[in-house]
Enzyme design. Structure first.
Site, PDB file in Angstrom:
ATOM      1  N   CYS A 112     -24.235  -4.977  -2.345  1.00 45.50           N
ATOM      2  CA  CYS A 112     -25.599  -4.703  -1.875  1.00 45.50           C
ATOM      3  C   CYS A 112     -26.662  -5.068  -2.915  1.00 45.50           C
ATOM      4  O   CYS A 112     -27.834  -5.181  -2.580  1.00 45.50           O
ATOM      5  CB  CYS A 112     -25.747  -3.246  -1.481  1.00 45.50           C
ATOM      6  SG  CYS A 112     -24.631  -2.761  -0.172  1.00 45.50           S
ATOM      7  N   HIS A 248     -33.261  -0.811  -1.779  1.00 42.35           N
ATOM      8  CA  HIS A 248     -32.131  -1.131  -0.901  1.00 42.35           C
ATOM      9  C   HIS A 248     -32.089  -0.097   0.227  1.00 42.35           C
ATOM     10  O   HIS A 248     -32.203   1.106  -0.013  1.00 42.35           O
ATOM     11  CB  HIS A 248     -30.841  -1.107  -1.727  1.00 42.35           C
ATOM     12  CG  HIS A 248     -29.607  -1.252  -0.906  1.00 42.35           C
ATOM     13  ND1 HIS A 248     -29.513  -2.135   0.143  1.00 42.35           N
ATOM     14  CD2 HIS A 248     -28.406  -0.609  -0.973  1.00 42.35           C
ATOM     15  CE1 HIS A 248     -28.309  -2.048   0.680  1.00 42.35           C
ATOM     16  NE2 HIS A 248     -27.630  -1.121   0.029  1.00 42.35           N
ATOM     17  N   ASN A 278     -27.594  -0.268   6.794  1.00 41.85           N
ATOM     18  CA  ASN A 278     -27.405  -0.919   5.493  1.00 41.85           C
ATOM     19  C   ASN A 278     -26.869  -2.337   5.733  1.00 41.85           C
ATOM     20  O   ASN A 278     -25.712  -2.509   6.116  1.00 41.85           O
ATOM     21  CB  ASN A 278     -26.415  -0.075   4.676  1.00 41.85           C
ATOM     22  CG  ASN A 278     -26.121  -0.667   3.313  1.00 41.85           C
ATOM     23  OD1 ASN A 278     -26.478  -1.809   3.023  1.00 41.85           O
ATOM     24  ND2 ASN A 278     -25.455   0.108   2.479  1.00 41.85           N
TER      25      ASN A 278
HETATM   26  N1  ACO Z   1     -20.846  11.948  12.091  1.00 39.83           N
HETATM   27  C1  ACO Z   1     -20.634  13.272  12.108  1.00 39.83           C
HETATM   28  N2  ACO Z   1     -20.109  13.939  11.068  1.00 39.83           N
HETATM   29  C2  ACO Z   1     -19.790  13.238   9.987  1.00 39.83           C
HETATM   30  C3  ACO Z   1     -19.985  11.842   9.900  1.00 39.83           C
HETATM   31  C4  ACO Z   1     -20.535  11.203  11.021  1.00 39.83           C
HETATM   32  N3  ACO Z   1     -20.764   9.888  11.054  1.00 39.83           N
HETATM   33  N4  ACO Z   1     -19.568  11.406   8.693  1.00 39.83           N
HETATM   34  C5  ACO Z   1     -19.137  12.493   8.029  1.00 39.83           C
HETATM   35  N5  ACO Z   1     -19.265  13.594   8.807  1.00 39.83           N
HETATM   36  C6  ACO Z   1     -18.907  14.957   8.482  1.00 39.83           C
HETATM   37  C7  ACO Z   1     -17.832  15.040   7.421  1.00 39.83           C
HETATM   38  O1  ACO Z   1     -16.551  14.923   8.002  1.00 39.83           O
HETATM   39  C8  ACO Z   1     -18.087  16.403   6.836  1.00 39.83           C
HETATM   40  O2  ACO Z   1     -17.545  17.364   7.702  1.00 39.83           O
HETATM   41  P1  ACO Z   1     -16.777  18.660   7.099  1.00 39.83           P
HETATM   42  O3  ACO Z   1     -17.836  19.399   6.324  1.00 39.83           O
HETATM   43  O4  ACO Z   1     -16.276  19.350   8.318  1.00 39.83           O
HETATM   44  O5  ACO Z   1     -15.706  18.091   6.217  1.00 39.83           O
HETATM   45  C9  ACO Z   1     -19.599  16.550   6.923  1.00 39.83           C
HETATM   46  O6  ACO Z   1     -20.046  15.592   7.907  1.00 39.83           O
HETATM   47  C10 ACO Z   1     -20.305  16.231   5.616  1.00 39.83           C
HETATM   48  O7  ACO Z   1     -19.753  14.999   5.110  1.00 39.83           O
HETATM   49  P2  ACO Z   1     -20.200  14.388   3.752  1.00 39.83           P
HETATM   50  O8  ACO Z   1     -19.374  13.180   3.459  1.00 39.83           O
HETATM   51  O9  ACO Z   1     -20.240  15.507   2.744  1.00 39.83           O
HETATM   52  O10 ACO Z   1     -21.680  13.950   4.115  1.00 39.83           O
HETATM   53  P3  ACO Z   1     -22.795  13.509   3.144  1.00 39.83           P
HETATM   54  O11 ACO Z   1     -23.939  14.404   3.290  1.00 39.83           O
HETATM   55  O12 ACO Z   1     -22.267  13.223   1.763  1.00 39.83           O
HETATM   56  O13 ACO Z   1     -23.214  12.107   3.795  1.00 39.83           O
HETATM   57  C11 ACO Z   1     -22.971   9.751   3.523  1.00 39.83           C
HETATM   58  C12 ACO Z   1     -22.282  11.061   3.874  1.00 39.83           C
HETATM   59  C13 ACO Z   1     -24.079   9.498   4.524  1.00 39.83           C
HETATM   60  C14 ACO Z   1     -21.944   8.643   3.590  1.00 39.83           C
HETATM   61  C15 ACO Z   1     -23.575   9.869   2.091  1.00 39.83           C
HETATM   62  O14 ACO Z   1     -22.607  10.358   1.208  1.00 39.83           O
HETATM   63  C16 ACO Z   1     -24.106   8.550   1.586  1.00 39.83           C
HETATM   64  O15 ACO Z   1     -25.048   8.006   2.100  1.00 39.83           O
HETATM   65  N6  ACO Z   1     -23.529   8.017   0.489  1.00 39.83           N
HETATM   66  C17 ACO Z   1     -23.975   6.757  -0.082  1.00 39.83           C
HETATM   67  C18 ACO Z   1     -23.420   5.656   0.748  1.00 39.83           C
HETATM   68  C19 ACO Z   1     -24.020   4.320   0.430  1.00 39.83           C
HETATM   69  O16 ACO Z   1     -25.197   4.188   0.169  1.00 39.83           O
HETATM   70  N7  ACO Z   1     -23.152   3.315   0.505  1.00 39.83           N
HETATM   71  C20 ACO Z   1     -23.560   1.985   0.419  1.00 39.83           C
HETATM   72  C21 ACO Z   1     -23.618   1.476  -0.956  1.00 39.83           C
HETATM   73  S1  ACO Z   1     -24.142  -0.151  -0.966  1.00 39.83           S
HETATM   74  C22 ACO Z   1     -22.847  -1.305  -0.894  1.00 39.83           C
HETATM   75  O17 ACO Z   1     -22.612  -1.997  -1.840  1.00 39.83           O
HETATM   76  C23 ACO Z   1     -22.060  -1.517   0.351  1.00 39.83           C
END
Ligand code: ACO
Length: 321
Positions: A112, A248, A278
């Site tokens: 990214c 980003h 993204n």
């Molecule tokens: N829909 C519904 N529930 C979900 C989903 C979904 N799509 N995804 C996860 N959950 C649930 C999980 O299972 C968890 O449930 P539980 O508490 O029963 O276990 C709960 O939601 C919370 O999950 P977390 O993973 O703790 O959620 P978080 O608030 O951390 O958000 C996310 C997850 C959005 C992925 C976040 O961590 C994030 O944005 N991270 C950065 C990702 C990013 O920017 N990546 C790209 C980098 S760039 C590149 O080079 C590709």
């Protein structure tokens, strides 16, 4: 010598997939995706559309708008981690397609952050006097590498491409004034495409993105804050000098964290992730092209582009428009 932007272009595939659409085949819902990421919909390329297919449209627009004669193009750099083939590169495909026989061409792999790495590299070539006219592209089709059963990743990504044409200028205070690039390789394990490379050419480990969302989130907040702070300092400016920040477009919560810390007004931060998710290396040039078309950038403005991604990598460029 400085490198200034004289043409912009972007392209996304026509197919829109909403959060509601996703909730029909994976255990998720619109409310969770909106509140946890800010994303409302994304664009998906079909099976006949590759990264090059998106890149060529964006690149053609940037080249035409710049009015540079294709024969005068010196170099094409493409930031991508989803090339059509391991080789030849997307940049050489563009060199053929755009009919730019005098241009060298190579791809940059920084996920990214790819566009910021490519832009900074291009600016260095111009500043050194090596090249005059450079086309810089960010393009990815990460949706082709998603596990549609993994709700932690499949809701986040979309496909797209963005491009800018750079040319040299004698003006010392115009164009790309400062760049900051960095990597934290020890965090590479947090965001991986395990299959398809030389360690696993037969993709026994799958060809899907695997991500530790929480670790990437922590890194992203640090990287965005760090790279913007450093690039502003390097240009001899302060955060108050920023007219528009284009981060980003991964997650609105990452952006909000940093904007709050910097105390930047909302009007100075460009966000379009609600429409595209993204789009990896395309996200920054796609947002830049839209911001420019929307009239949000005027001559003399200070625009900061900042990104982070797999590697882990991060990079920022400060531009006086
Ligand atoms: N829909 C519904 N529930 C979900 C989903 C979904 N799509 N995804 C996860 N959950 C649930 C999980 O299972 C968890 O449930 P539980 O508490 O029963 O276990 C709960 O939601 C919370 O999950 P977390 O993973 O703790 O959620 P978080 O608030 O951390 O958000 C996310 C997850 C959005 C992925 C976040 O961590 C994030 O944005 N991270 C950065 C990702 C990013 O920017 N990546 C790209 C980098 S760039 C590149 O080079 C590709």
């Amino acid at each position: 010598m400085r490198a200034k932007i004289i043409g912009l272009g972007s392209h996304v595939p026509p197919k829109v997939v909403t959060n509601q659409d996703l909730s029909k085949f994976v255990d998720t819902n619109d409310e969770w995706i909106r509140t946890r990421t800010g994303i409302e919909e994304r664009r998906l390329s079909d099976e006949n559309t590759s990264t090059f297919d998106l890149a060529k449209v964006a690149a053609q627009k940037a080249l035409e708008r710049s009015k540079i004669d294709p024969e005068k193009l010196d170099l094409i750099i493409v930031g991508t981690t989803t090339p059509d083939t391991l080789f030849p590169s997307v940049s050489t495909m563009l060199q053929d397609h755009l009919k730019t026989p005098n241009a060298a061409a190579f791809d940059v792999s920084a996920a990214c952050s790819g566009f910021n790495f490519a832009l900074s590299t291009a600016a260095a070539y111009v500043e050194s006097g090596s090249y005059k006219n450079i086309l810089v592209v960010g393009a990815d089709t990460l949706t082709k590498y998603l596990d549609w059963k993994d709700r932690g990743t499949c809701v986040l990504f979309g496909d797209g491409a963005g491009a800018v044409m750079l040319t040299s200028t004698e003006e010392r205070d115009r164009g790309i004034l400062a760049s900051v690039l960095g990597a934290k390789g020890e965090g590479g394990k947090h965001l991986i495409m395990p299959g398809g490379g030389s360690r696993d050419p037969e993709e026994k480990n799958g060809r899907f993105i695997t991500m530790n969302g929480k670790e990437v989130f922590k890194f992203a907040v640090w990287a965005l804050e760090h790279s913007v702070t450093e690039v502003v300092k390097k240009a001899g400016m302060t955060l108050n000098n920023i007219d528009l920040l284009i981060p980003h477009q991964a997650n609105i919560r990452i952006i909000n964290h940093v904007v709050k810390k910097f105390n930047l007004p909302e009007s100075k931060v460009y966000v379009n992730l609600q429409k595209y998710g993204n789009t990896s290396a395309a996200s920054v040039p796609l947002a830049l092209d839209e911001a420019f078309s929307d009239g949000k950038i005027k001559e003399g403005d200070v625009v900061v582009l900042a990104g982070f991604g797999a590697g882990l990598t991060y990079g920022a460029n400060l531009i006086r428009w």
